[in-house]
Scaffold this motif. Structure first.
Motif, short mmCIF file in Angstrom:
data_model
loop_
_atom_site.label_atom_id
_atom_site.label_comp_id
_atom_site.label_asym_id
_atom_site.label_seq_id
_atom_site.Cartn_x
_atom_site.Cartn_y
_atom_site.Cartn_z
N ASP A 108 0.86 -1.19 0.00
CA ASP A 108 0.00 0.00 0.00
C ASP A 108 0.90 1.24 0.00
OD1 ASP A 108 -1.67 2.15 0.58
OD2 ASP A 108 -2.99 0.95 1.85
N ASP A 109 1.10 1.83 -1.18
CA ASP A 109 2.00 2.97 -1.31
C ASP A 109 1.61 4.12 -0.38
OD1 ASP A 109 3.53 1.69 -3.18
OD2 ASP A 109 2.57 2.64 -4.91
N LEU A 110 0.34 4.41 -0.30
CA LEU A 110 -0.12 5.55 0.50
C LEU A 110 0.16 5.31 1.98
CD1 LEU A 110 -1.43 8.29 0.34
CD2 LEU A 110 -3.67 7.19 0.55
N GLN A 111 -0.07 4.09 2.44
CA GLN A 111 0.19 3.76 3.84
C GLN A 111 1.69 3.87 4.15
OE1 GLN A 111 -0.40 -0.05 6.85
NE2 GLN A 111 -1.76 0.13 5.07
N VAL A 112 2.51 3.40 3.23
CA VAL A 112 3.96 3.47 3.41
C VAL A 112 4.42 4.93 3.45
CG1 VAL A 112 6.16 3.06 2.23
CG2 VAL A 112 4.50 1.21 2.42
N PHE A 113 3.92 5.74 2.52
CA PHE A 113 4.33 7.13 2.47
C PHE A 113 3.88 7.90 3.71
CE2 PHE A 113 3.81 11.58 0.98
CZ PHE A 113 5.16 11.84 0.77
N ASN A 114 2.67 7.61 4.19
CA ASN A 114 2.19 8.26 5.41
C ASN A 114 3.05 7.90 6.62
OD1 ASN A 114 0.11 9.57 4.08
ND2 ASN A 114 -1.42 7.99 4.54
N ALA A 115 3.50 6.63 6.67
CA ALA A 115 4.37 6.20 7.77
C ALA A 115 5.71 6.91 7.69
CB ALA A 115 4.55 4.69 7.71
N TYR A 116 6.25 7.04 6.48
CA TYR A 116 7.51 7.78 6.31
C TYR A 116 7.35 9.22 6.77
CZ TYR A 116 10.59 11.04 3.99
OH TYR A 116 11.41 12.09 3.75
N GLN A 117 6.27 9.87 6.33
CA GLN A 117 6.04 11.27 6.70
C GLN A 117 5.90 11.44 8.21
OE1 GLN A 117 2.68 12.75 4.24
NE2 GLN A 117 4.16 14.22 3.46
N LYS A 118 5.21 10.49 8.85
CA LYS A 118 5.04 10.55 10.30
C LYS A 118 6.40 10.49 10.99
CE LYS A 118 2.59 8.34 14.13
NZ LYS A 118 1.69 7.21 14.51
N TYR A 119 7.28 9.59 10.49
CA TYR A 119 8.60 9.44 11.08
C TYR A 119 9.45 10.70 10.89
CZ TYR A 119 13.51 8.15 11.43
OH TYR A 119 14.85 8.14 11.74
N ILE A 120 9.54 11.19 9.66
CA ILE A 120 10.42 12.32 9.38
C ILE A 120 9.90 13.60 10.02
CG2 ILE A 120 9.43 13.20 7.21
CD1 ILE A 120 13.16 12.48 7.86
N ASN A 121 8.58 13.78 10.09
CA ASN A 121 8.00 14.96 10.74
C ASN A 121 8.27 14.94 12.24
OD1 ASN A 121 7.05 15.93 8.32
ND2 ASN A 121 4.97 15.14 8.59
N ASN A 122 8.19 13.76 12.84
CA ASN A 122 8.46 13.62 14.26
C ASN A 122 9.93 13.93 14.57
OD1 ASN A 122 7.85 12.79 17.04
ND2 ASN A 122 9.12 11.00 16.58
N MET A 123 10.86 13.43 13.71
CA MET A 123 12.28 13.70 13.89
C MET A 123 12.57 15.19 13.72
SD MET A 123 13.91 10.94 14.69
CE MET A 123 15.61 11.32 14.29
#
Length: 332
Positions: A108-123
């Motif tokens: 699921d590309d959208l789910q993967v991208f949302n997880a990446y964004q959550k990680y990088i935004n938190n960092m």
């Protein structure tokens, strides 16, 4: 009478300097005094892009040639931006984030991208000095993973943990990573690169899957690798609107734009403009590129040389320098 009263088309010559750390890229281009009104604009219908005629309201599909021209222009802008950021910033780490199918639906590309964004935004929220460029890549299994260039953050903040493995350019695996024992046993049989033997770390702050992080040993080689990789991979991540992502705190070239000349009857080649043709900046340029139509000239210039010329110190040509050197040798 009406035609006589219409404003006559004139062209203005502009100069734009993009000032990098060591060199300046100068562009000379023409602009018309007449604004061309767009007769169409893109419109999205059910996820598909159509062309809207702004005069009639008619909706139609784009021609193949229009799509190709738009794609090529977009790729050019992407490469220009990528090259600017790579030239203006020094990165410390090359990282790869791969998602674990047990923790997230990798298909699921959208789910993967949302997880990446959550990680990088938190960092980024925790460590505002974090700088990065991120390049999504579609794996052989058609799933997405992410490559990142990172700076502005400590090893502790990034959560790096030594994996016990090292970079090894002759490793059998595609990621070119091997155990330290294998590297030590075989290194004398191979010509070493600047990354061979560097420890490979895992990023413990990333909880969605598998990671690697290696110290960037050569900025030039890293940038060259990224450029080749991106040019090969461009367009492979169509689910995402952008081809790569970057933090807003990265350095960019300063841009200075000014009017050089006005009231030209038509766009001319730079050879017709004597005031520019014999400009000492152009005469001492490292690289000159002649184009056509409105974009007439582009060249690189060393910043120190540019400063000398701007201050009125005109550098000698190679022939003049050689002649003076010969006279000096004769007198001595």
């Amino acid at each position: 009478m009406e035609n006589m009263q219409q404003q006559k088309t004139a062209y203005y010559l502009f100069q734009k300097d993009r000032i990098y750390r060591e060199k300046t890229l100068t562009s000379l281009y023409f602009k018309s005094n007449k604004q061309v009104e767009k007769k169409s604009s893109p419109i999205d219908i059910d996820g598909i892009r159509y062309k809207l005629n702004t005069e009639t309201g008619e909706v139609s599909t784009y021609k193949k040639s229009e799509v190709l021209n738009s794609m090529n222009a977009s790729l050019r802008r992407t490469k220009i931006l990528m090259n600017m950021l790579l030239s203006m910033n020094d990165f410390d780490w090359f990282c790869t984030l791969t998602f674990d199918k047990e923790r997230i639906d990798r298909t699921d590309d959208l789910q993967v991208f949302n997880a990446y964004q959550k990680y990088i935004n938190n960092m980024k929220k925790q460590f505002p000095t974090l700088g990065y460029m991120c390049f999504p890549e579609r794996h052989e299994d058609n799933c997405i993973h992410f490559h990142l260039l990172i700076n502005g953050i400590s090893t502790k903040q990034l959560g790096l943990e030594n994996s016990g493995k090292v970079c090894c350019s002759w490793a059998r695996y595609k990621n070119k990573i091997a155990s330290k024992a294998f590297f030590e046993q075989t290194k004398n049989d191979h010509e070493l690169t600047d990354t061979d033997g560097l420890p490979v770390y895992n990023i413990t702050t990333f909880t969605y899957g598998f990671t690697t992080a290696t110290r960037i040993a050569s900025r030039e080689r890293c940038n060259s690798y990224v450029k080749k990789y991106v040019e090969k991979a461009l367009g492979s991540t169509e689910i995402f609107k952008k081809r790569f992502y970057y933090s807003s705190n990265l350095n960019v070239p300063a841009v200075v734009e000014r009017l050089v000349g006005a009231d030209f009857e038509s766009p001319k080649t730079i050879t017709d403009l004597c005031s520019v043709k014999y400009n000492p900046h152009l005469q001492n340029a490292e690289y000159v590129n002649f184009n056509s139509d409105y974009n007439v000239l582009q060249y690189w210039e060393d910043n120190n040389l540019k400063t000398c010329i701007d201050n009125g110190f005109i550098p000698l040509s190679e022939q003049e320098s050689k002649k003076i050197g010969e006279i000096f040798n004769e007198k001595s």
